[in-house]
Motif scaffolding. Structure first.
Motif, PDB file in Angstrom:
ATOM      1  N   GLY A 107       5.007   4.878 -13.053  1.00 59.92           N
ATOM      2  CA  GLY A 107       5.795   3.843 -13.692  1.00 59.92           C
ATOM      3  C   GLY A 107       7.260   4.230 -13.705  1.00 59.92           C
ATOM      4  N   PRO A 108       8.104   3.288 -14.037  1.00 56.54           N
ATOM      5  CA  PRO A 108       7.799   1.957 -14.591  1.00 56.54           C
ATOM      6  C   PRO A 108       7.663   0.859 -13.538  1.00 56.54           C
ATOM      7  CG  PRO A 108      10.139   2.363 -14.753  1.00 56.54           C
ATOM      8  CD  PRO A 108       9.548   3.595 -14.121  1.00 56.54           C
ATOM      9  N   SER A 109       7.957   1.157 -12.262  1.00 59.88           N
ATOM     10  CA  SER A 109       7.942   0.094 -11.255  1.00 59.88           C
ATOM     11  C   SER A 109       6.520  -0.358 -10.949  1.00 59.88           C
ATOM     12  CB  SER A 109       8.650   0.558  -9.986  1.00 59.88           C
ATOM     13  OG  SER A 109      10.044   0.683 -10.205  1.00 59.88           O
ATOM     14  N   GLU A 110       6.401  -1.599 -10.446  1.00 63.20           N
ATOM     15  CA  GLU A 110       5.110  -2.232 -10.169  1.00 63.20           C
ATOM     16  C   GLU A 110       5.135  -2.838  -8.772  1.00 63.20           C
ATOM     17  OE1 GLU A 110       2.477  -2.976 -12.392  1.00 63.20           O
ATOM     18  OE2 GLU A 110       3.278  -2.270 -14.319  1.00 63.20           O
ATOM     19  N   VAL A 111       3.967  -3.216  -8.296  1.00 63.94           N
ATOM     20  CA  VAL A 111       3.826  -3.848  -6.982  1.00 63.94           C
ATOM     21  C   VAL A 111       3.082  -5.164  -7.147  1.00 63.94           C
ATOM     22  CG1 VAL A 111       2.833  -3.630  -4.660  1.00 63.94           C
ATOM     23  CG2 VAL A 111       3.794  -1.615  -5.799  1.00 63.94           C
ATOM     24  N   ALA A 137       0.833  -1.209   0.000  1.00 62.63           N
ATOM     25  CA  ALA A 137       0.000   0.000   0.000  1.00 62.63           C
ATOM     26  C   ALA A 137       0.864   1.254   0.000  1.00 62.63           C
ATOM     27  CB  ALA A 137      -0.928  -0.013   1.212  1.00 62.63           C
ATOM     28  N   LEU A 138       1.957   1.238   0.779  1.00 62.16           N
ATOM     29  CA  LEU A 138       2.880   2.372   0.785  1.00 62.16           C
ATOM     30  C   LEU A 138       3.532   2.541  -0.584  1.00 62.16           C
ATOM     31  CD1 LEU A 138       4.661   1.753   4.214  1.00 62.16           C
ATOM     32  CD2 LEU A 138       2.938   3.502   3.727  1.00 62.16           C
ATOM     33  N   ALA A 139       3.971   1.422  -1.157  1.00 63.13           N
ATOM     34  CA  ALA A 139       4.690   1.483  -2.433  1.00 63.13           C
ATOM     35  C   ALA A 139       3.781   1.943  -3.566  1.00 63.13           C
ATOM     36  CB  ALA A 139       5.292   0.122  -2.750  1.00 63.13           C
ATOM     37  N   ARG A 140       2.515   1.581  -3.524  1.00 60.15           N
ATOM     38  CA  ARG A 140       1.605   1.960  -4.614  1.00 60.15           C
ATOM     39  C   ARG A 140       1.425   3.472  -4.722  1.00 60.15           C
ATOM     40  NH1 ARG A 140      -1.584  -2.871  -3.055  1.00 60.15           N
ATOM     41  NH2 ARG A 140      -1.365  -4.391  -4.754  1.00 60.15           N
ATOM     42  N   ARG A 141       1.708   4.182  -3.621  1.00 64.90           N
ATOM     43  CA  ARG A 141       1.581   5.643  -3.648  1.00 64.90           C
ATOM     44  C   ARG A 141       2.889   6.333  -4.046  1.00 64.90           C
ATOM     45  NH1 ARG A 141      -1.587   4.491   1.072  1.00 64.90           N
ATOM     46  NH2 ARG A 141       0.055   5.158   2.506  1.00 64.90           N
ATOM     47  N   HIS A 142       3.938   5.548  -4.243  1.00 63.92           N
ATOM     48  CA  HIS A 142       5.222   6.132  -4.609  1.00 63.92           C
ATOM     49  C   HIS A 142       5.175   6.603  -6.065  1.00 63.92           C
ATOM     50  CE1 HIS A 142       9.537   6.607  -5.241  1.00 63.92           C
ATOM     51  NE2 HIS A 142       9.691   6.528  -3.930  1.00 63.92           N
ATOM     52  N   VAL A 143       5.800   7.738  -6.336  1.00 65.33           N
ATOM     53  CA  VAL A 143       5.711   8.334  -7.663  1.00 65.33           C
ATOM     54  C   VAL A 143       6.252   7.401  -8.748  1.00 65.33           C
ATOM     55  CG1 VAL A 143       7.957   9.514  -7.442  1.00 65.33           C
ATOM     56  CG2 VAL A 143       6.208  10.412  -9.019  1.00 65.33           C
ATOM     57  N   ARG A 144       7.262   6.596  -8.448  1.00 61.65           N
ATOM     58  CA  ARG A 144       7.844   5.717  -9.465  1.00 61.65           C
ATOM     59  C   ARG A 144       6.978   4.472  -9.704  1.00 61.65           C
ATOM     60  NH1 ARG A 144      12.511   7.281 -11.501  1.00 61.65           N
ATOM     61  NH2 ARG A 144      12.876   5.221 -12.422  1.00 61.65           N
ATOM     62  N   VAL A 145       5.976   4.267  -8.865  1.00 56.11           N
ATOM     63  CA  VAL A 145       4.978   3.227  -9.111  1.00 56.11           C
ATOM     64  C   VAL A 145       3.744   3.855  -9.760  1.00 56.11           C
ATOM     65  CG1 VAL A 145       3.461   1.519  -8.044  1.00 56.11           C
ATOM     66  CG2 VAL A 145       5.831   1.742  -7.274  1.00 56.11           C
ATOM     67  N   VAL A 146       3.297   4.993  -9.235  1.00 60.25           N
ATOM     68  CA  VAL A 146       2.125   5.671  -9.795  1.00 60.25           C
ATOM     69  C   VAL A 146       2.352   6.023 -11.263  1.00 60.25           C
ATOM     70  CG1 VAL A 146       0.707   7.758  -9.669  1.00 60.25           C
ATOM     71  CG2 VAL A 146       1.396   6.600  -7.562  1.00 60.25           C
TER      72      VAL A 146
END
Length: 341
Positions: free
Chosen positions: A296-300, A285-294
């Motif tokens: 991209g390109p990173s995923e959770v 949940a914390l990671a999904r709000r990170h700019v590099r996930v929101v």
């Protein structure tokens, strides 16, 4: 089933939750179903000796006992479950680009990276049961606020236990002091709730237990990490010198966890799939709000459901996560279940 096409450059990072993520029967749907997971959990219970049978019973009980969130149960179980999930993923052929843990989750990361052996980690957990159970009654408080909004409450009897996101903190202290702080925060209109902990981890309240644990840490062989470990205490990649330092590891139980800056550093270094190998989805949940996930390109890709949903849901979540990992990052990882009984 053939693995879907790979998204170039996307690697795997395993993340491991800490105290507060635990719940009854966490990942129990894999027990007796996935061979690697089952063998690792059985190894943990055997290594726990006389505490192993009780810990296993607490884990598999339909309803938690009053002791479930106490260090005597939660810490060895979290360490064992996190480690079993991590070994399961490594058994799929995944070689992570990075490991990151929160609190006791960092000990899991260090174990999988080869800093210490799993039997030694379990022995340290057994010692922790006695050492930290003697600390004053306390806890941790999750607060939706920035550090500046709680700064006037910190430093006396209340301490910053963790910086999990820019506006997501954990405070720690003895029970009465934490209750007073919660009342003040609610008067300010800030949302806060008790975390699932009965000890004031990551605060000076447990300093005595940390000092008592120092001899145990000095007796454990420690080596350099064979995989990159991002430390939530240094906010950087763990060095060989830090990995070999018993005081560095012993102090973690009392020192502040800086998960947010450590995650920032990891995602600045790697475009990756963040695989949460532990109960709940708190770090996801914390990671999904990170700019590099929101953006991209990173995923959770959490391995387990967000809360207890039954044994079948555990198995379905792992199968879905494995297929997603295969699609996003590792064509060599088969999407079909493996190691099942």
């Amino acid at each position: 089933m053939p693995a879907p096409a790979q998204q170039p450059g996307l690697r795997i990072a395993l993340v491991f939750p800490g105290q507060g993520a635990q719940h009854p029967r966490m990942a129990a749907g894999l027990y007796g179903h996935d061979e690697v997971f089952t063998q690792t959990m059985d190894e943990a219970f055997a290594l726990l000796g006389e505490d192993g049978r009780r810990t296993r019973a607490e884990w598999l009980a339909a309803e938690p006992s009053p002791a479930f969130d106490d260090v005597t149960v939660s810490q060895p179980l979290l360490y064992a479950v996190n480690h079993a999930l991590g070994r399961m993923v490594l058994g799929w052929g995944v070689r992570p680009a990075a490991l990151l843990g929160h609190s006791v989750g960092e000990l899991t990361a260090a174990t999988l990276a080869g800093v210490l052996a799993f039997p030694d980690g379990i022995r340290l957990m057994r010692a922790r049961i006695e050492q930290f159970a003697k600390t004053p009654p306390g806890g941790m408080l999750a607060v939706a606020a920035g550090v500046e909004e709680v700064a006037d409450l910190l430093g006396g009897d209340v301490h910053l236990a963790a910086l999990n996101a820019p506006r997501q903190l954990l405070l720690a202290g003895e029970r009465a002091a934490l209750d007073r702080a919660a009342a003040v925060l609610r008067e300010r209109g800030l949302v806060c709730r008790d975390a699932l902990a009965r000890q004031a981890f990551h605060s000076p309240v447990v300093d005595g237990a940390v000092e008592e644990s120092m001899a145990d840490w000095r007796a454990v062989p420690l080596g350099p990490p064979r995989l990159p470990v991002y430390s939530a205490y240094t906010r950087a990649v763990l060095t060989a010198e830090q990995a070999r330092d018993p005081r560095f590891w012993a102090r973690q139980a009392a020192d502040t966890v800086y998960f947010a800056p450590a995650l920032d550093r990891l995602l600045a270094d790697h475009d990756c799939v963040l695989v949460e190998a532990g109960p709940g989805n708190s770090l996801s949940a914390l990671a999904r709000r990170h700019v590099r996930v929101v953006r991209g390109p990173s995923e959770v890709a959490p391995l387990l459901p967000d809360r207890p949903r039954g044994d079948a849901a555990d198995r379905a979540a792992v199968a879905a996560a494995r297929e997603r990992i295969a699609a996003l990052a590792a064509p060599a990882v088969a999407a079909a279940p493996a190691g099942s009984r």
